[in-house]
Scaffold this active site. Sequence first.
Site, PDB file in Angstrom:
ATOM      1  N   LYS A 119      25.332  36.623 -11.375  1.00 53.23           N
ATOM      2  CA  LYS A 119      24.431  36.869 -10.249  1.00 53.23           C
ATOM      3  C   LYS A 119      25.210  37.049  -8.946  1.00 53.23           C
ATOM      4  O   LYS A 119      24.635  37.246  -7.883  1.00 53.23           O
ATOM      5  CB  LYS A 119      23.426  35.730 -10.122  1.00 53.23           C
ATOM      6  CG  LYS A 119      22.469  35.643 -11.322  1.00 53.23           C
ATOM      7  CD  LYS A 119      21.212  34.920 -10.975  1.00 53.23           C
ATOM      8  CE  LYS A 119      20.427  34.406 -12.160  1.00 53.23           C
ATOM      9  NZ  LYS A 119      19.758  35.443 -12.947  1.00 53.23           N
ATOM     10  N   ASP A 142      19.986  23.862  -8.304  1.00 58.13           N
ATOM     11  CA  ASP A 142      20.128  25.104  -9.074  1.00 58.13           C
ATOM     12  C   ASP A 142      20.432  26.210  -8.065  1.00 58.13           C
ATOM     13  O   ASP A 142      19.550  26.665  -7.339  1.00 58.13           O
ATOM     14  CB  ASP A 142      18.823  25.355  -9.838  1.00 58.13           C
ATOM     15  CG  ASP A 142      18.754  26.760 -10.434  1.00 58.13           C
ATOM     16  OD1 ASP A 142      19.655  27.576 -10.185  1.00 58.13           O
ATOM     17  OD2 ASP A 142      17.776  27.036 -11.148  1.00 58.13           O
ATOM     18  N   CYS A 186      10.571  33.935 -15.714  1.00 62.86           N
ATOM     19  CA  CYS A 186      10.939  32.600 -16.220  1.00 62.86           C
ATOM     20  C   CYS A 186      10.540  31.522 -15.209  1.00 62.86           C
ATOM     21  O   CYS A 186      11.269  30.534 -15.017  1.00 62.86           O
ATOM     22  CB  CYS A 186      12.432  32.507 -16.548  1.00 62.86           C
ATOM     23  SG  CYS A 186      12.954  33.672 -17.791  1.00 62.86           S
ATOM     24  N   HIS A 193      12.799  27.484 -11.975  1.00 66.69           N
ATOM     25  CA  HIS A 193      13.021  28.388 -13.109  1.00 66.69           C
ATOM     26  C   HIS A 193      12.929  27.551 -14.388  1.00 66.69           C
ATOM     27  O   HIS A 193      13.239  26.363 -14.370  1.00 66.69           O
ATOM     28  CB  HIS A 193      14.421  28.997 -12.957  1.00 66.69           C
ATOM     29  CG  HIS A 193      14.774  30.044 -13.961  1.00 66.69           C
ATOM     30  ND1 HIS A 193      15.222  29.744 -15.227  1.00 66.69           N
ATOM     31  CD2 HIS A 193      14.771  31.387 -13.879  1.00 66.69           C
ATOM     32  CE1 HIS A 193      15.480  30.871 -15.880  1.00 66.69           C
ATOM     33  NE2 HIS A 193      15.204  31.881 -15.092  1.00 66.69           N
ATOM     34  N   GLN A 212      20.287  31.600  -7.577  1.00 64.54           N
ATOM     35  CA  GLN A 212      19.886  32.708  -6.690  1.00 64.54           C
ATOM     36  C   GLN A 212      20.430  32.523  -5.279  1.00 64.54           C
ATOM     37  O   GLN A 212      20.057  33.276  -4.372  1.00 64.54           O
ATOM     38  CB  GLN A 212      18.354  32.803  -6.617  1.00 64.54           C
ATOM     39  CG  GLN A 212      17.686  33.137  -7.930  1.00 64.54           C
ATOM     40  CD  GLN A 212      17.953  34.566  -8.391  1.00 64.54           C
ATOM     41  OE1 GLN A 212      18.401  35.412  -7.627  1.00 64.54           O
ATOM     42  NE2 GLN A 212      17.686  34.845  -9.651  1.00 64.54           N
TER      43      GLN A 212
END
Length: 419
Positions: free
Chosen positions: A239, A213, A377, A136, A216
Site C-alpha cells: 500500500k 492498524d 472488507c 477492517h 491506509q
Amino acid sequence: MNTALQADATGAATGLDADRLRADFPILAQEVHGKPLVYLDNGASTQKPNAVIDAVGDFYARDYANIHRGVHTLSERATAAFEGARDRVQRFLNAADRHEIVFTRGTTEAVNLVAASFGGQRIGAGDEIILTGMEHHSNIVPWQLLAERVGAQIRVVPLFDDGSLDLEAYAALFGPRTRLVAVVHVSNALGTVNPVAEMIATAHAHGVPVLVDGAQAVAHARVDVQALDCDFYAFSAHKIYGPSGIGALYGRRELLEAMPPWQGGGDMIRTVAFEGSTWADPPYRFEAGTPHIAGAVGLVAALDYVDGIGLDAIAAHEHDLLAYGTALLEQVPGLRLIGTAADKAAILSFVIDGVHAHDIGTVLDFEGVAVRAGHHCAMPVMTRYGVPATARASLGLYNTRADIDALVRALQRVTEMFG
Ligand code: C6P
C-alpha cells in the site's frame, strides 16, 4: 529523487508534480478498453515505481540467496539486505530500536501475530478488547477468533454520521477488564483519520496498550511510533508502492520480549531438542520460516522513493485532490459520499441512488477508470451507514486533477445509463 518538487501541473501549489511522477510508474502508461488508464484503487494496492521494480529484479539477478543460514557470499549479501531493510523500516517509523521491527506478510498477519501471541498470553475469560466500528475485517476477525477461544468480550466504539469516532463513548468503554485497544489509523472505507495519539493517551491512562492498524496511513502521512506512543503499529508494503506479501509490525520492545512465539519453524528458535526448545529473541522469535527476502529489498526502494518525494508533499497533494474531488462529486446527481469527517485521507467512498456499486465499478472500468466497489472488507461500516456496498476512489501520489475529472466524466456515463 526530488526532481518532482515544483509547481504542481494541476495548478495547485502542493509542491509535487504528479504528472512527472507518473512517468516513474510504467503500468500507468496504458489504455484499458481503449481509454487511458486512470488508476484510483490505491487503497486496495498501489502501483510500483521503476525504482522498486528494478531493485527487486536486480536483487534476484545479483544477490539472491536464503538468509541467516549460509556462510557463502550470496547469503551474506542477502542477509545484509534483509537486515538493512529492518533498519530502514525502523527509521521510517522512527522506532527506538531495530529489534522492534518484525517482518510479516502484511497488516493482516501482523494483527494475527499480536492476537495470537500477546492476546493468547494476556487476554482471558471475561477480559475486554476495544475495537472501533470502522475496523477492517483484518482488525476484527483475529480478535473475534481470540475472544471465542478464551471467552473474552469485544466492545465497539460507535461512529457519528460523518464517519468520525464518538470519543466520549470510547472513553466510557474502559473498565477494569479492558486489556487492549485495536484501532485503525485511517479508515479504508470512509477515509477518516482517527486521532490515534489522543486515543492512545486515553488508553494508557487506564494502563491499556494500543495496536494501530496503519495499512491506509503510512503512504499518506508521516508516522512516528514514538510520538504516537503506540504499543503496536502494523502496515503493508504493497500500500506504499512496495511489493505485496511483505509488511511490518512495530512492537514496543518490552512487550515483544515478554511475548511467546506464535508460529514455529526455522529461524525463530535458539535451541531445539525433543525434550523442549528455546526461542530466539525478538524480532526473530516472530519470523518463522524463509521470509519474503526480495520483498524487503523492494520495500526499502519504496520507502526511499516516498521519502525522496516527501510525505508532507504527498499529503498536501492528496489533500488538494481530495478537496477538488469532494466538491465535484457532491455535484453529481444522486451521489452520496459515505465518510465526510473533518479529518480525512485520500478516499472518496460513495453510493448513487438506484445504482449498485458493482455496476458503477463496471461502467467506470469501461471508461478506463479503476475504482473498487464492494464492502471493502469493512462490512460493519456498510451496516452502520445502511448501504450494501460503496464505490471507492482512493488516491495516490501519481493522481492528478485530470484523473478526478475523468472519474466525474465516467460517472456521468453511469447516471446516463441508469438515471
Ligand atoms: N484493505 C482495501 O481495498 P493486507 O491485506 O494485510 O495488506 O491489509 C489488510 C488491511 C488492513 N487494514 C486496513 C485498514 C486495510 O485497508 C487493509 C486492506 C484493502 O481497502 C484490501 S481489503
